[in-house]
Design a protein around this motif. Sequence first.
Motif, PDB file in Angstrom:
ATOM      1  N   GLU A  30      57.966 -48.414  10.285  1.00  0.00           N
ATOM      2  CA  GLU A  30      60.309 -48.900  10.594  1.00  0.00           C
ATOM      3  C   GLU A  30      59.391 -49.017  11.994  1.00  0.00           C
ATOM      4  O   GLU A  30      60.375 -49.822  12.176  1.00  0.00           O
ATOM      5  N   ALA A  31      57.993 -47.841  12.694  1.00  0.00           N
ATOM      6  CA  ALA A  31      58.195 -48.418  14.391  1.00  0.00           C
ATOM      7  C   ALA A  31      57.545 -49.907  14.730  1.00  0.00           C
ATOM      8  O   ALA A  31      58.231 -51.297  14.988  1.00  0.00           O
ATOM      9  N   ASP A  50      59.232 -53.207  15.566  1.00  0.00           N
ATOM     10  CA  ASP A  50      59.062 -54.256  16.830  1.00  0.00           C
ATOM     11  C   ASP A  50      59.013 -55.669  15.975  1.00  0.00           C
ATOM     12  O   ASP A  50      58.087 -56.561  16.885  1.00  0.00           O
ATOM     13  N   GLY A  51      59.959 -56.057  15.551  1.00  0.00           N
ATOM     14  CA  GLY A  51      59.938 -57.343  14.377  1.00  0.00           C
ATOM     15  C   GLY A  51      58.156 -57.764  13.956  1.00  0.00           C
ATOM     16  O   GLY A  51      58.302 -58.985  13.458  1.00  0.00           O
ATOM     17  N   ALA A  52      57.423 -56.693  13.457  1.00  0.00           N
ATOM     18  CA  ALA A  52      56.578 -57.509  12.947  1.00  0.00           C
ATOM     19  C   ALA A  52      56.926 -57.685  10.699  1.00  0.00           C
ATOM     20  O   ALA A  52      57.805 -57.034  10.466  1.00  0.00           O
ATOM     21  N   ASN A  53      56.369 -58.996  10.448  1.00  0.00           N
ATOM     22  CA  ASN A  53      56.544 -59.181   9.100  1.00  0.00           C
ATOM     23  C   ASN A  53      55.652 -58.323   8.207  1.00  0.00           C
ATOM     24  O   ASN A  53      55.069 -57.931   8.250  1.00  0.00           O
ATOM     25  N   ALA A  54      55.913 -58.709   6.583  1.00  0.00           N
ATOM     26  CA  ALA A  54      54.968 -58.176   5.596  1.00  0.00           C
ATOM     27  C   ALA A  54      53.963 -57.781   6.114  1.00  0.00           C
ATOM     28  O   ALA A  54      53.002 -56.673   5.609  1.00  0.00           O
ATOM     29  N   TRP A  55      53.316 -58.770   6.182  1.00  0.00           N
ATOM     30  CA  TRP A  55      51.883 -59.448   6.798  1.00  0.00           C
ATOM     31  C   TRP A  55      51.211 -58.800   7.880  1.00  0.00           C
ATOM     32  O   TRP A  55      49.885 -57.897   7.702  1.00  0.00           O
ATOM     33  N   GLN A  56      52.200 -58.735   8.528  1.00  0.00           N
ATOM     34  CA  GLN A  56      51.612 -58.086   9.876  1.00  0.00           C
ATOM     35  C   GLN A  56      51.635 -56.537   9.683  1.00  0.00           C
ATOM     36  O   GLN A  56      51.150 -56.017  10.066  1.00  0.00           O
ATOM     37  N   ARG A  57      52.769 -56.116   8.913  1.00  0.00           N
ATOM     38  CA  ARG A  57      52.892 -54.743   8.947  1.00  0.00           C
ATOM     39  C   ARG A  57      51.625 -54.468   7.770  1.00  0.00           C
ATOM     40  O   ARG A  57      50.559 -52.976   8.564  1.00  0.00           O
ATOM     41  N   PHE A  58      51.559 -55.087   6.644  1.00  0.00           N
ATOM     42  CA  PHE A  58      49.978 -55.039   6.417  1.00  0.00           C
ATOM     43  C   PHE A  58      48.690 -54.099   7.244  1.00  0.00           C
ATOM     44  O   PHE A  58      48.178 -52.951   6.413  1.00  0.00           O
ATOM     45  N   ARG A  59      48.573 -55.598   7.993  1.00  0.00           N
ATOM     46  CA  ARG A  59      47.326 -56.034   8.510  1.00  0.00           C
ATOM     47  C   ARG A  59      47.341 -54.871   9.170  1.00  0.00           C
ATOM     48  O   ARG A  59      45.797 -53.726   9.610  1.00  0.00           O
ATOM     49  N   SER A  60      48.467 -53.904  10.510  1.00  0.00           N
ATOM     50  CA  SER A  60      48.179 -53.263  11.675  1.00  0.00           C
ATOM     51  C   SER A  60      48.559 -51.554  11.023  1.00  0.00           C
ATOM     52  O   SER A  60      47.969 -50.986  11.656  1.00  0.00           O
ATOM     53  N   VAL A  61      49.050 -51.766   9.619  1.00  0.00           N
ATOM     54  CA  VAL A  61      49.827 -50.090   9.270  1.00  0.00           C
ATOM     55  C   VAL A  61      48.763 -49.909   8.553  1.00  0.00           C
ATOM     56  O   VAL A  61      47.967 -48.818   7.989  1.00  0.00           O
ATOM     57  N   THR A  62      49.268 -50.186   6.968  1.00  0.00           N
ATOM     58  CA  THR A  62      48.463 -49.756   5.668  1.00  0.00           C
ATOM     59  C   THR A  62      47.180 -50.085   5.923  1.00  0.00           C
ATOM     60  O   THR A  62      45.855 -49.065   5.291  1.00  0.00           O
ATOM     61  N   LEU A  63      46.062 -51.568   6.097  1.00  0.00           N
ATOM     62  CA  LEU A  63      44.866 -51.142   5.882  1.00  0.00           C
ATOM     63  C   LEU A  63      44.649 -49.844   7.024  1.00  0.00           C
ATOM     64  O   LEU A  63      43.464 -49.811   6.210  1.00  0.00           O
ATOM     65  N   PRO A  64      44.239 -50.165   7.892  1.00  0.00           N
ATOM     66  CA  PRO A  64      43.491 -49.207   8.939  1.00  0.00           C
ATOM     67  C   PRO A  64      44.314 -47.436   8.124  1.00  0.00           C
ATOM     68  O   PRO A  64      43.634 -46.826   8.114  1.00  0.00           O
ATOM     69  N   GLY A  65      45.695 -47.364   7.417  1.00  0.00           N
ATOM     70  CA  GLY A  65      45.781 -46.153   7.102  1.00  0.00           C
ATOM     71  C   GLY A  65      44.916 -45.864   5.714  1.00  0.00           C
ATOM     72  O   GLY A  65      44.640 -45.100   5.033  1.00  0.00           O
ATOM     73  N   LEU A  66      44.881 -46.513   5.171  1.00  0.00           N
ATOM     74  CA  LEU A  66      43.951 -46.464   3.839  1.00  0.00           C
ATOM     75  C   LEU A  66      42.550 -46.740   4.134  1.00  0.00           C
ATOM     76  O   LEU A  66      41.782 -46.603   3.094  1.00  0.00           O
TER      77      LEU A  66
END
Lengths: 297, 429, 295
Positions: free
Chosen positions: C193-194, C198-214
């Motif tokens: 959500e955050a 902040d305006g991140a698109n799907a790819w950016q969300r993947f890179r900055s949220v999903t990958l580190p979380g995983l």
Amino acid sequence: MSTLLNPAPAGTRLDPVTPSRPSRRGHRIGRLLGYLALIVASAAVLLPFYWMVVSSLKTNNEVFTVPVRWLPETAVWHNYAAIWDRTGITTWLGNTVLLSVVVTFLQVLTGSFAAYGFAKMRFPGRDVLFLGYVGTLAVPWQSYMIPQFVLLSKMHLSDTLWSIIAIQAFGALGVFMMKQYYESIPDELLDAARIDGMSEYGIYRRIMLPLSTPALASLALITLVNTWNDYLGPLLYLRSSNLWTIQLGLRSFIDNYNAEYALIMTGSVLSVLPITIVFMLGQRYFVEGIATTGLKG
Amino acid sequence: MKRSIAAAVGAATLSALLLTGCGSGDSSGGSDDKTLTLAGWSLATTPEFKVLADGFHATHPDITVELKEYDAKNYDTQMVADLAAGKAPDVYVQKNLKNFYTYQSGKQLLDVSDVAVTGASTDAYKVDGKTWAVPYRQDSWVLFYNKALFDEAKVKYPDGSWTWDDYATAAKQLTTGLKAANSKALGVYEHTWQSTLQGFALAQSPGASLESADYAFLKPYYTHAVDLQNAGAQVKLGDATTNSLTYQAQFGKQQAAMMTMGTWYIATLLSQQTSGDADKFEWGIAPVPQLDESTTGTSATPVTFGDPTGLGINPKISEGKIETAKAFLAYASGADAAKALAGIGITPANTDSATTDAFFSVAGVPGDDVSKFAFAKHDTKPENPVSKYTAPLQNILNDLHTAVLSGTKDIDTAIAEAQERAKNEVLNK
Amino acid sequence: MTTMPTARRGRDTLVGWTFLLPNFIGFAVLTMVPIVLLFYYAFTTWDIFGGAEWTGLANLRQMLHDRSFWTAVWNTLYYTVFHIPLTLAVSLGLALLLNRKLRAVAFFRTVAFFPYITSIVAIAQVWNMLFSPGYGPINAILRAVGVDNPPGWTTSAEWSMPAVIVVGTWREMGYYMLLFLAGLQTVPGELYEAARVDGANAWQRFRSVTLPGLRPITFFVTVLLTIGSFKVFDLILVMTDGGPGQSTLVLSQYIFQKGFEENQFGYASAVSVVLFLLCLLVTVVQFLVNRRRDA
């Protein structure tokens, strides 16, 4: 627990991608194509299973032909009735279910227990011991199966179902897996609970277990499948035919009946069904936790 | 700290359970002197063990022979494990000569030189002047042929005079003839095993030996095989393995007009023809093609190959049972057991003439003269000569087999490579 | 963590060990002991029946000159280098795809998992038929699109390993997808959500949220994949049996051959130790890389 933030369901999912200003129709066509791709891919993935089902309905010498026949000449439904009489499949299924359940239970319990120790407790030698655990995963079982067999024979366990339980239930995989998932649970949660006076065992039971339901479910399923499909273990340890598991029974049936391949495929189809059902029913636990407490962001 | 106590108790209980365990069959041989345990496989469909057990019991009513079932395909793996753990039965089967060597050199067989064996040869089981096992069965390879398909293609039946050249010619004629008659069958089916070619090469080539690391004797056999594949008279190895073709189906469902195979197939074919798994057609057996004319014809002795199947005694057998076990071995190789075995379609090791009569009185066995000749008269050489080098050398030659027949390597390169590997990896020990 | 008083640390050790004990006892007796024995046998000649005869480094010397051993090492590395990234990508992709509320998502997840639960014998048979050079559909399709000389797949020495790699990935993708699915649940929704705010698109969300979380899960999956690839055995045994020739002979099968078919358990143990060290080396490197990223 009193210091947790507002609860959000533990199993939050990714929201579907919503482009900023879609045209309704373009969006729907995209979804449709996506579904189509998924269906085609599923068909490709299910092909071996389709072949198994079709073969189970053929006559024996029709199963392997050149070129392969993707439809039986006449469907021999009788195979599905015959298999219960002509083979000991009821015994095999019974043994396999027993083994799978016991091994899964022990593996999940002792594995997650030990994983908590490795993940959240500090004691000397912890990291080295953990590395030793993981290291044993790197040794192929064929290498040490003979010393292990001799050891278990001296313990009078071979040719008993205990032998299979013994070699499968205490593996390093469960420990490794749960430790990784536990690492993603923030320490602050545990510290808060410790300050509140909760014992480590309480933390394990009341916090770690509920929060890691998807991981536990995955470990349970994987252990179940591994035990269900294990062939070399039962081959080596289970001689008496009343102890046979389904993989062993089916394979010996092939050799026994000099290529009754159709019946073999019938047995294989039947042996896949229970796991499929378990998976379909339980798969939402892999993604939806049943916890009601949440995580700090 | 109630939890830690509970955990400790749990751990202790688990260990105790592990150490005591409840066994179902902690048996190392029969528990009393009146029971002999015998290893066998696929008991439901391999009646020979029960025939031997019952036959012995009839002559020794106070002794019971108890059968222990092993997995047919992984028999030796299981037996090795059991012997290592001291849990193997009193008497166990030597399924082939390759593994006989393992057991004998591992001192897992009792010396049975004093067992009286008449009518069967124990040469294959002799090491260092002593005999370590006794044969009860001796299969050999013969040529199976489908009379109906031969008639369709208008080719003469094999009459025992064939060389491999005659065989190749016939195979091609059959293929063309069958195609003209609108049949989808091919002239010949050579099963995917390495022994289908190498067994003959080793047996029929004078002076051929695995340990010589000189494998030139394989060349003519592989040249023929590749030629037959290219001519379309034989399924390519790649197609046969990727489609898991079975020799029972290929011959039994009339996909090929002739096939070389071991005599064990006779019993299978008969039972499959009865059950409907195989077509009902007239067939016969003939001596396998020979390397040259010197061993062809019904006045000579055709050369073929096959390993004996024998029985050996577990050295951990209890003292009091040794004499009984030896008596069992003597019975199994004797004429009475041979007649009983022949009656169920097994080819016994005992070559008494009553055996041949018993065999051919089984319903469905082709009774023509060529078949009788092929069954009774042959010079059978071992498929796996007994030696510590045999198993690794056979592995090397198996790689040669798949490489040449899949078209990956030509025969000369493959032979050269196999020879080098034999010298460097195996024979220098 | 803040420094703990020594009394507390002592208690921690005891408590920590009680957690480990149930698993550790079984593990130590049933797995560690045989493995320690394995290391002993690696320096002996042993035909399994009698005693093992100590021969020191003789097995090692034999390995250095053994061409088949080096072939097996090469084949194992060949398989590993391709299998790991391929399976990682496919299983992560599947997990991401099937982590949402699609229609019949339960069905698709089950389908993805199917290859893992189907009997290996059936898998090998069907894929061999699909790959059959003369009659199989794969080559039929290739010929239809104009490929003149389609590969021999499992019947050719060049293409047998690629064929096996494809089937290996197909078989395991469901298993690792499952692990990734469970891992995706540990990534808190608020972070997405955050990021979206902040305006991140799907790819950016993947890179900055999903990958580190995983990361812990990705590490786990990679280690498992690596070890599994080095140890691959039953798939190859049933599909190609190391052939044609020795083109798909891998270390595990070589060990099995030497041990159970040629009765050289001492030598087989030595090769197993080499396999283990190879695996360990790669795993330790992965551990170190992961630890450095943590810091």
